[in-house]
Design an enzyme around this catalytic site. Structure first.
Site, mmCIF file in Angstrom:
data_model
loop_
_atom_site.group_PDB
_atom_site.id
_atom_site.type_symbol
_atom_site.label_atom_id
_atom_site.label_comp_id
_atom_site.label_asym_id
_atom_site.label_seq_id
_atom_site.Cartn_x
_atom_site.Cartn_y
_atom_site.Cartn_z
ATOM 1 N N ASP A 91 40.774 45.486 42.388
ATOM 2 C CA ASP A 91 40.246 45.081 41.094
ATOM 3 C C ASP A 91 38.957 44.284 41.239
ATOM 4 O O ASP A 91 38.739 43.606 42.245
ATOM 5 C CB ASP A 91 41.303 44.227 40.383
ATOM 6 C CG ASP A 91 41.154 44.235 38.874
ATOM 7 O OD1 ASP A 91 40.726 45.271 38.337
ATOM 8 O OD2 ASP A 91 41.484 43.222 38.233
ATOM 9 N N GLU A 143 34.366 48.398 33.863
ATOM 10 C CA GLU A 143 34.414 47.534 32.685
ATOM 11 C C GLU A 143 33.213 47.865 31.808
ATOM 12 O O GLU A 143 32.081 47.916 32.284
ATOM 13 C CB GLU A 143 34.379 46.070 33.104
ATOM 14 C CG GLU A 143 34.460 45.087 31.946
ATOM 15 C CD GLU A 143 34.581 43.643 32.406
ATOM 16 O OE1 GLU A 143 33.908 42.780 31.808
ATOM 17 O OE2 GLU A 143 35.331 43.371 33.368
#
Length: 296
Positions: A91, A143
């Site tokens: 992540d 993102e």
């Protein structure tokens, strides 16, 4: 390398892709559980097997630096050896050197976090990394917009302004970059929420509009889930969330138990009992997300 990577074409050969595609087809979400040590890894695997739930073990670049690539390989071997599908996801990879190192590891997926760049730079960077990752059988999350706040393993965005994700921009971005999953900004933040909590800040209408614009081929990822009530998780899943990042929600009871008993119990007993508590917390979240019983 997982058998999935041998027996099918990409991205269908990728374990994270298969897990989240199945979640899309089934209308549930899969927890991506942040793990910082082998206690977390064991807790997630044991919970997934007990609940017959798919899962993702999620690590940060911190793991590559502090515990090293051998520990990452241990996580992958343990996850892929489970009796249910468990993928390993890296992540918030922000530093280009971390991305380069990550692509040498046997992970299933990576989040390329270029949200601090200008939109066009973010698009070009994510497109380049997605092409590199594809050659290694790794799928990519990005993102879109900017999710503020910080937590363990994620630096705070500081003075940067939150940018909410525009649905049409999300669709254009996915088409231009080829990324496989998108983490939108819809009022969610990393770390504790201000007064009013996630219930006040999450814009579920925006989340649904983003999901509709992307379609089922690009699953949505939720970041910033502490604290979030069970009912709000369920509404977000109804709106289209398929991967839900879980950090403190799963480990607070474990951390509290370790803090209270570290000087009282022998280390072996401490680890056995604390992992059992951790596992129980993960199992409860699998029930909330609807993934329990969904493993083939």
């Amino acid at each position: 390398m997982s058998l999935n990577k041998v027996n099918a074409a990409f991205p269908e050969s990728n374990l994270t892709w298969k897990i989240l595609n199945d979640a899309t087809q089934g209308g549930y979400a899969v927890g991506a559980f942040n793990c910082y040590n082998n206690d977390g890894v064991m807790a997630v695997i044991r919970a997934a097997e007990a609940k017959r739930s798919p899962a993702l073990i999620e690590i940060f670049p911190w793991t590559m630096h502090f515990q090293g690539p051998h520990f990452v390989k241990y996580i992958v071997e343990a996850a892929h050896g489970a009796s249910v599908p468990i993928g390993v996801h890296l992540d918030h990879c922000m530093d280009p050197s971390d991305v380069e190192q990550a692509l040498t590891l046997p992970i299933d997926s990576i989040m390329v976090d270029a949200s601090r760049l200008e939109p066009e730079e973010n698009t070009q960077y994510c497109k380049r990394i997605t092409e590199l990752a594809k050659a290694r059988g790794i799928t990519v999350e990005a993102e879109l917009g900017r999710i503020n706040g910080g937590e363990d393993g994620i630096p705070d965005a500081g003075e940067l302004e939150e940018i909410l994700t525009d649905p049409q921009h999300a669709a254009d971005f996915a088409r231009q970059t080829g990324v496989h999953y998108i983490a939108p900004s819809f009022g969610n933040i990393h770390g504790p929420y201000p007064e009013g909590g996630s219930e006040k800040y999450w814009q579920l209408d925006r989340l649904k509009d983003i999901a509709d614009a992307l379609g089922p081929s690009v699953p949505l990822v939720i970041h910033g889930t502490h604290p979030v009530p069970d009912w709000l998780f369920r509404e977000a899943i109804e709106a289209g969330a398929r991967k839900v990042n879980i950090n403190r929600n799963a480990r607070d009871d474990y951390t509290k138990f370790v803090a209270e008993n570290a000087g009282r119990l022998e280390l072996t007993a401490l680890k056995e009992q604390s992992v059992a508590i951790y596992q129980k917390s993960v199992e409860a979240l699998m029930d909330v997300l609807g993934s329990s019983g969904q493993a083939p």
